[in-house]
Design a protein around this motif. Structure first.
Motif, PDB file in Angstrom:
ATOM      1  N   ALA A 221       0.884  10.073  -4.965  1.00 14.85           N
ATOM      2  CA  ALA A 221       1.745   9.470  -3.935  1.00 14.85           C
ATOM      3  C   ALA A 221       2.222   8.096  -4.414  1.00 14.85           C
ATOM      4  O   ALA A 221       3.399   7.730  -4.229  1.00 14.85           O
ATOM      5  N   TYR A 225       6.103   6.698  -4.616  1.00 14.18           N
ATOM      6  CA  TYR A 225       6.633   5.524  -3.919  1.00 14.18           C
ATOM      7  C   TYR A 225       7.119   4.441  -4.904  1.00 14.18           C
ATOM      8  O   TYR A 225       8.156   3.820  -4.685  1.00 14.18           O
ATOM      9  N   GLY A 291       6.494  12.411  -2.323  1.00 18.44           N
ATOM     10  CA  GLY A 291       6.486  11.300  -1.362  1.00 18.44           C
ATOM     11  C   GLY A 291       6.637  11.747   0.074  1.00 18.44           C
ATOM     12  O   GLY A 291       6.390  10.979   1.001  1.00 18.44           O
ATOM     13  N   PRO A 294       5.619  10.083   4.566  1.00 21.35           N
ATOM     14  CA  PRO A 294       4.778   8.892   4.373  1.00 21.35           C
ATOM     15  C   PRO A 294       3.911   8.568   5.590  1.00 21.35           C
ATOM     16  O   PRO A 294       2.879   7.915   5.434  1.00 21.35           O
ATOM     17  N   LYS A 297       0.869  10.408   4.733  1.00 22.38           N
ATOM     18  CA  LYS A 297       0.265   9.951   3.468  1.00 22.38           C
ATOM     19  C   LYS A 297      -0.238   8.514   3.540  1.00 22.38           C
ATOM     20  O   LYS A 297      -1.081   8.123   2.745  1.00 22.38           O
ATOM     21  N   LEU A 298       0.289   7.726   4.485  1.00 26.61           N
ATOM     22  CA  LEU A 298      -0.166   6.327   4.602  1.00 26.61           C
ATOM     23  C   LEU A 298      -1.110   6.149   5.792  1.00 26.61           C
ATOM     24  O   LEU A 298      -1.385   5.033   6.212  1.00 26.61           O
ATOM     25  N   ILE A 325       0.492   1.133  -1.316  1.00 25.17           N
ATOM     26  CA  ILE A 325       0.762   1.340   0.121  1.00 25.17           C
ATOM     27  C   ILE A 325       2.043   0.586   0.508  1.00 25.17           C
ATOM     28  O   ILE A 325       2.894   1.105   1.245  1.00 25.17           O
ATOM     29  N   TYR A 327       4.544  -0.123  -1.467  1.00 32.43           N
ATOM     30  CA  TYR A 327       5.684   0.674  -1.971  1.00 32.43           C
ATOM     31  C   TYR A 327       5.968   1.831  -1.007  1.00 32.43           C
ATOM     32  O   TYR A 327       7.112   2.161  -0.729  1.00 32.43           O
ATOM     33  N   GLY A 328       4.903   2.427  -0.498  1.00 28.65           N
ATOM     34  CA  GLY A 328       5.056   3.543   0.444  1.00 28.65           C
ATOM     35  C   GLY A 328       5.819   3.124   1.688  1.00 28.65           C
ATOM     36  O   GLY A 328       6.660   3.862   2.199  1.00 28.65           O
ATOM     37  N   TYR A 331       9.508   3.224   1.392  1.00 33.23           N
ATOM     38  CA  TYR A 331      10.127   4.520   1.101  1.00 33.23           C
ATOM     39  C   TYR A 331      11.120   4.875   2.217  1.00 33.23           C
ATOM     40  O   TYR A 331      10.727   5.047   3.369  1.00 33.23           O
TER      41      TYR A 331
END
Ligand SMILES: NC(=O)C1=CN([C@@H]2O[C@H](COP(=O)(O)OP(=O)(O)OC[C@H]3O[C@@H](n4cnc5c(N)ncnc54)[C@H](O)[C@@H]3O)[C@@H](O)[C@H]2O)C=CC1
Ligand SMILES: O=P(O)(O)OC[C@H]1O[C@](O)(CO)[C@@H](O)[C@@H]1O
Length: 381
Positions: A221, A225, A291, A294, A297-298, A325, A327-328, A331
């Protein structure tokens, strides 16, 4: 002959499950999908193509000989589930409630017309801890007779997916898949699967799944990101960028150190679980797929925030995970619904509140503060 049903005929359903079942002569495969477009394409041609990236070669496999139906509760799709020995649920976590309601309806028929055949249901997601929720959703409001049938004849099992399978979209009939490690499946099942390549029974699935999602999907991930931030469309491009690859290596190092402290697993077992042998050629894997979503995923327990919390709890470094995180949170792929919801939340409530809601950290948590500070730095760069 044994019957396998794949509910969710997208990338993984066709590119991994359908392809591997096609190599096992005893098995007949039926695909079910709620998207009429997926089924129309599968039926139109009667076959699809998978490029299988194995260790030794890239195999070109034309898969055919399957049935395919939309999930409409019509005789054909019901028939497939009524006579299934194995039912793969190859869908995203948020799609389970709808899929369970559908399968449950057909179970009423199965319990009456084919009560003696046993069924193993295998759930293919990257989310841990879903099985009790799925089991509860199945048994909720079942009458006594149906419940007794279900408890005796059906098992629901979790799996650990160690594959990347990609395509232009979920309807595509041209799929690519990296086949270097097996799907790990919680035992016991109600049918022998020894004749299906890439399926393997394995104990301790819950613990190993946590570890695998942290150590494989965390850095993956992060690659998506950071890749998006740098304007790449594939993970491959990011990993060819020296700087990008070095960052991902640091994320991996931090997560690995945390795992070795947190879980009773040796370095050797960890490698066996999570180091992917090199395949012949690099399969292009899109930032979009890796990705995707998110918000999941976050989230607090998932691949990146779960890893950061684990490292922090053991007083180990986690600064690269925190950056990943951040960078996530940047996204903003327009076609990803969850990414758009996330951006809306950040815009409306500000980054502190968004991190609190998305990642689940309290306002006082150092992790929240560090993520926000990285977010601001990266956004203004
Ligand atoms: N593609 C991959 O390499 C990997 C996928 N996974 C997991 O596997 C699962 C499936 O992923 P993909 O195949 O990549 O997704 P996908 O989006 O390509 O395919 C999912 C398919 O399920 C169908 N679907 C959704 N809800 C349904 C329902 N209620 N009834 C019937 N069909 C339904 C969709 O129409 C779609 O065709 C996800 O949980 C994903 O996280 C995990 C690791 C690897
Ligand atoms: O399927 P998810 O949870 O959206 O995440 C995609 C991830 O799944 C995998 O395909 C395999 O677990 C990885 O390649 C990728 O990081």
């Amino acid at each position: 002959m044994a019957n396998a049903v794949i509910l969710g005929a997208g990338r993984l359903g066709k590119g991994f499950l359908g392809e591997t079942l096609a190599n096992a002569p005893r098995w007949h495969t039926t695909f079910l999908d709620k998207d009429a477009g997926v089924i129309r394409k599968l039926k139109e041609t009667g076959s699809y193509h998978v490029q299988v990236y194995r260790k030794e070669c890239i195999e070109e496999h034309e898969v055919s000989g399957y049935e395919a139906y939309e999930t409409l509760l019509e005789p054909q799709d019901c028939h497939a589930i009524v006579y299934a020995d194995l039912l793969f649920l190859s869908i995203y976590p948020q799609d389970f409630p709808e899929a369970i309601a559908y399968v449950k309806e057909i179970f009423k028929m199965r319990a009456k017309t084919n009560p003696n055949q046993k069924l193993s249901m295998l759930c293919l997601t990257n989310k841990n801890g879903m099985i009790p929720m799925i089991q509860d959703a199945f048994v909720k409001d079942m009458n006594e007779e149906l419940l007794s049938w279900f408890m005796h004849q059906v098992v629901i099992r979790d799996t650990i997916i160690r594959r990347s399978t990609d395509a232009d979209d979920h309807r595509s009939l041209n799929i690519r898949s990296t086949a270097v490690l097996s799907l790990l499946i919680q035992p016991p099942l109600t049918i022998d699967i020894a004749d299906i390549e890439w399926l393997e029974l394995c104990d301790d699935i819950a613990m190993l799944k946590d570890i695998k999602v942290f150590l494989v999907n965390g850095p993956h991930a992060a690659s998506a990101y950071l890749g998006w931030y740098r304007g790449y469309t594939t993970i491959n491009e990011l990993l060819e960028d020296e700087d990008g690859a070095a960052f991902i290596q640091e994320v991996t190092k931090e997560i690995r150190a945390g795992i070795l402290q947190q879980y009773p697993i040796s370095e050797e077992q960890l490698d066996k679980l999570s180091v992917f042998p090199k395949a012949k050629g690099d399969m292009p894997d899109t930032v979009y797929r890796v990705g995707k979503d998110p918000l999941r995923k976050l989230s607090y327990d998932d691949r990146l925030c779960g890893s950061a919390r684990m490292c922090k709890a053991h007083h180990l470094p986690y600064e690269h995970i925190v950056q990943a995180i951040a960078y996530g949170l940047l996204y903003d792929e327009k076609t990803d619904e969850a990414a758009m919801q996330m951006q809306m939340l950040i815009q409306e409530k500000g980054i502190i509140e968004a991190v609190h809601q998305i990642c689940g950290f309290s306002y006082q948590d150092d992790l929240l503060k560090e993520i926000c500070s990285w977010y601001v730095r990266l956004k203004n760069k």
